[in-house]
Design a protein around this motif. Structure first.
Motif, PDB file in Angstrom:
ATOM      1  N   VAL A 104      -2.724 -21.774  10.280  1.00  0.00           N
ATOM      2  CA  VAL A 104      -3.204 -21.293   8.981  1.00  0.00           C
ATOM      3  C   VAL A 104      -4.126 -20.092   9.172  1.00  0.00           C
ATOM      4  N   ILE A 105      -5.034 -20.190  10.142  1.00  0.00           N
ATOM      5  CA  ILE A 105      -5.968 -19.087  10.402  1.00  0.00           C
ATOM      6  C   ILE A 105      -5.212 -17.832  10.809  1.00  0.00           C
ATOM      7  N   ILE A 106      -4.268 -17.978  11.735  1.00  0.00           N
ATOM      8  CA  ILE A 106      -3.496 -16.826  12.197  1.00  0.00           C
ATOM      9  C   ILE A 106      -2.623 -16.266  11.076  1.00  0.00           C
ATOM     10  N   SER A 107      -2.169 -17.137  10.172  1.00  0.00           N
ATOM     11  CA  SER A 107      -1.297 -16.700   9.080  1.00  0.00           C
ATOM     12  C   SER A 107      -1.998 -15.768   8.107  1.00  0.00           C
ATOM     13  N   PHE A 108      -3.320 -15.914   7.953  1.00  0.00           N
ATOM     14  CA  PHE A 108      -4.036 -15.160   6.932  1.00  0.00           C
ATOM     15  C   PHE A 108      -5.013 -14.126   7.477  1.00  0.00           C
ATOM     16  N   PHE A 109      -5.478 -14.316   8.702  1.00  0.00           N
ATOM     17  CA  PHE A 109      -6.519 -13.431   9.220  1.00  0.00           C
ATOM     18  C   PHE A 109      -6.015 -12.646  10.434  1.00  0.00           C
ATOM     19  N   PRO A 110      -6.373 -11.376  10.539  1.00  0.00           N
ATOM     20  CA  PRO A 110      -5.928 -10.538  11.659  1.00  0.00           C
ATOM     21  C   PRO A 110      -6.723 -10.842  12.935  1.00  0.00           C
ATOM     22  N   VAL A 111      -6.544 -12.038  13.467  1.00  0.00           N
ATOM     23  CA  VAL A 111      -7.277 -12.448  14.668  1.00  0.00           C
ATOM     24  C   VAL A 111      -6.989 -11.489  15.821  1.00  0.00           C
ATOM     25  N   GLY A 112      -5.747 -11.007  15.874  1.00  0.00           N
ATOM     26  CA  GLY A 112      -5.380 -10.072  16.935  1.00  0.00           C
ATOM     27  C   GLY A 112      -6.228  -8.814  16.915  1.00  0.00           C
ATOM     28  N   ASN A 113      -6.613  -8.358  15.707  1.00  0.00           N
ATOM     29  CA  ASN A 113      -7.472  -7.178  15.589  1.00  0.00           C
ATOM     30  C   ASN A 113      -8.776  -7.349  16.359  1.00  0.00           C
TER      31      ASN A 113
ATOM     32  N   TYR B 119      -4.717   8.617  28.789  1.00  0.00           N
ATOM     33  CA  TYR B 119      -4.141   9.217  27.592  1.00  0.00           C
ATOM     34  C   TYR B 119      -3.528   8.082  26.765  1.00  0.00           C
ATOM     35  N   PRO B 120      -4.392   7.374  26.003  1.00  0.00           N
ATOM     36  CA  PRO B 120      -3.900   6.207  25.252  1.00  0.00           C
ATOM     37  C   PRO B 120      -3.081   6.592  24.029  1.00  0.00           C
ATOM     38  N   VAL B 121      -2.032   5.830  23.774  1.00  0.00           N
ATOM     39  CA  VAL B 121      -1.187   6.003  22.588  1.00  0.00           C
ATOM     40  C   VAL B 121      -0.911   4.616  22.013  1.00  0.00           C
ATOM     41  N   ASP B 122      -0.136   4.564  20.945  1.00  0.00           N
ATOM     42  CA  ASP B 122       0.328   3.276  20.411  1.00  0.00           C
ATOM     43  C   ASP B 122      -0.842   2.357  20.056  1.00  0.00           C
ATOM     44  N   PHE B 123      -1.753   2.847  19.216  1.00  0.00           N
ATOM     45  CA  PHE B 123      -2.868   2.014  18.758  1.00  0.00           C
ATOM     46  C   PHE B 123      -2.352   0.959  17.783  1.00  0.00           C
ATOM     47  N   ARG B 124      -2.908  -0.259  17.863  1.00  0.00           N
ATOM     48  CA  ARG B 124      -2.411  -1.379  17.060  1.00  0.00           C
ATOM     49  C   ARG B 124      -3.396  -1.877  16.011  1.00  0.00           C
ATOM     50  N   THR B 125      -4.700  -1.660  16.202  1.00  0.00           N
ATOM     51  CA  THR B 125      -5.675  -2.266  15.303  1.00  0.00           C
ATOM     52  C   THR B 125      -5.737  -1.525  13.967  1.00  0.00           C
ATOM     53  N   GLY B 126      -5.845  -2.319  12.902  1.00  0.00           N
ATOM     54  CA  GLY B 126      -5.966  -1.766  11.558  1.00  0.00           C
ATOM     55  C   GLY B 126      -7.216  -2.298  10.890  1.00  0.00           C
ATOM     56  N   GLU B 127      -7.185  -2.409   9.580  1.00  0.00           N
ATOM     57  CA  GLU B 127      -8.337  -2.907   8.842  1.00  0.00           C
ATOM     58  C   GLU B 127      -8.484  -4.408   9.029  1.00  0.00           C
ATOM     59  N   ASP B 128      -9.739  -4.855   9.082  1.00  0.00           N
ATOM     60  CA  ASP B 128     -10.011  -6.290   9.196  1.00  0.00           C
ATOM     61  C   ASP B 128     -10.027  -6.906   7.796  1.00  0.00           C
ATOM     62  N   ARG B 129      -8.867  -7.213   7.285  1.00  0.00           N
ATOM     63  CA  ARG B 129      -8.756  -7.788   5.946  1.00  0.00           C
ATOM     64  C   ARG B 129      -7.741  -8.916   5.975  1.00  0.00           C
TER      65      ARG B 129
ATOM     66  N   ASP C 142       0.535 -12.761   6.660  1.00  0.00           N
ATOM     67  CA  ASP C 142       1.793 -12.431   7.329  1.00  0.00           C
ATOM     68  C   ASP C 142       1.782 -13.073   8.712  1.00  0.00           C
ATOM     69  N   LEU C 143       2.331 -14.274   8.816  1.00  0.00           N
ATOM     70  CA  LEU C 143       2.281 -15.011  10.076  1.00  0.00           C
ATOM     71  C   LEU C 143       2.986 -14.262  11.194  1.00  0.00           C
ATOM     72  N   THR C 144       4.143 -13.677  10.908  1.00  0.00           N
ATOM     73  CA  THR C 144       4.910 -12.991  11.954  1.00  0.00           C
ATOM     74  C   THR C 144       4.127 -11.832  12.548  1.00  0.00           C
ATOM     75  N   TRP C 145       3.576 -10.967  11.699  1.00  0.00           N
ATOM     76  CA  TRP C 145       2.850  -9.794  12.182  1.00  0.00           C
ATOM     77  C   TRP C 145       1.550 -10.190  12.865  1.00  0.00           C
ATOM     78  N   ASN C 146       0.803 -11.114  12.235  1.00  0.00           N
ATOM     79  CA  ASN C 146      -0.465 -11.549  12.820  1.00  0.00           C
ATOM     80  C   ASN C 146      -0.255 -12.231  14.163  1.00  0.00           C
ATOM     81  N   MET C 147       0.782 -13.035  14.260  1.00  0.00           N
ATOM     82  CA  MET C 147       1.061 -13.728  15.519  1.00  0.00           C
ATOM     83  C   MET C 147       1.461 -12.723  16.600  1.00  0.00           C
ATOM     84  N   HIS C 148       2.207 -11.706  16.208  1.00  0.00           N
ATOM     85  CA  HIS C 148       2.614 -10.685  17.177  1.00  0.00           C
ATOM     86  C   HIS C 148       1.390 -10.006  17.792  1.00  0.00           C
ATOM     87  N   ASP C 149       0.423  -9.604  16.949  1.00  0.00           N
ATOM     88  CA  ASP C 149      -0.792  -8.963  17.449  1.00  0.00           C
ATOM     89  C   ASP C 149      -1.618  -9.932  18.287  1.00  0.00           C
ATOM     90  N   PHE C 150      -1.681 -11.180  17.846  1.00  0.00           N
ATOM     91  CA  PHE C 150      -2.455 -12.189  18.577  1.00  0.00           C
ATOM     92  C   PHE C 150      -1.846 -12.439  19.958  1.00  0.00           C
TER      93      PHE C 150
END
Length: 263
Positions: free
Chosen positions: A50-59, A212-222, A226-234
């Protein structure tokens, strides 16, 4: 020895990656449902989902990694560019007969721009197969094919045998000793979240590099339902933090969380 490390790491990650681990917790909890431990495991796994489904823990886990090495002011000259594999989908590329990429594609997409800035620079692409079951599909083949279509193949040196970041550094060091014509620094191109571990390993291998870093993943902490996207980042963040600890404990890097240096 490096192949054993690779195999063990793949087996461990199959079990430890968050979605699989939560599924194992849930299954074990259901098997032990009549016991307190079983009830605890079920509710813990549900709560975590539930937590991962709603919150961007991966961020929260990715941001400390991505902020370690911000884009630097590039020097007037460099020895060359090192690109770490991981942005290409080697199996799909082989199946469909054309280069296919994933969310880390910027690792390769940025190369033409850098080569315009450094018209005399060579590119070392380092990446073989990260798959335990399908090692015949290699990232280096995709990179070679794509850069050939950009008319840049003659400036590319492909290393297609490495299977993890440690091997990327070891095999790249051998190529630099074979092909390097000057002692300038090399640009190291990889995803921002992967840069701290990469810098530590390449430094440990004795390679003079600039991040030379590329491919940044972090967005807004809101809240982001989205379980699929949040789980992917986590999963991405969990894997990278585990990798940092394991590489440090096995002496593949001397820095637990590498930071920029003044030199």
């Amino acid at each position: 020895m490096t192949d054993i490390f690779f195999t063990l790491s793949k087996v461990f990650w199959t079990i430890a990656q968050p979605d699989h681990f939560l599924l194992l917790m849930l299954a074990l909890g259901l098997l032990l449902w009549k016991r307190f431990l079983g009830v605890l495991l079920v509710w813990l796994s549900v709560l975590m989902l539930v937590i991962i489904s709603f919150f961007p823990v991966g961020n929260y886990l990715l941001r400390p990694l991505e902020s370690q090495f911000m884009p630097a002011t590039l020097p007037d000259s460099i020895a060359g560019i090192i690109v770490l594999g991981g942005g290409e989908d080697a199996e799909l590329s082989a199946i469909h007969g054309s280069p296919q990429f994933n969310s880390a594609a910027e690792r390769l997409m940025v190369v033409p721009q850098l080569l315009k800035q450094y018209p005399d620079a060579k590119v070392i692409f380092t990446g073989g197969s990260g798959s335990l079951l399908r090692p015949e599909y290699r990232g280096g083949d995709v990179a070679s094919q794509w850069l050939e279509r950009q008319n840049l193949r003659e400036r590319l040196i492909v290393e297609r045998d490495s299977r993890n970041t440690f091997q990327n550094a070891i095999y790249t060091k051998e190529l630099i000793e074979q092909y390097a014509e000057n002692q300038d620094k090399w640009l190291l191109v990889t995803s921002a979240f992967h840069m701290p571990r990469s810098m530590g390993v390449f430094r440990n291998a004795g390679i003079n590099i600039i991040a030379y870093p590329v491919d940044f993943r972090t967005g807004e902490d809101r809240i982001r339902p989205d379980l699929t996207w949040n789980m992917h980042d986590f999963k991405t963040a969990t894997r990278e933090w585990i990798g940092l600890f394991v590489y440090y404990l096995t002496d593949k890097t001397t820095e637990l969380l590498p930071t920029p240096r003044s030199e």
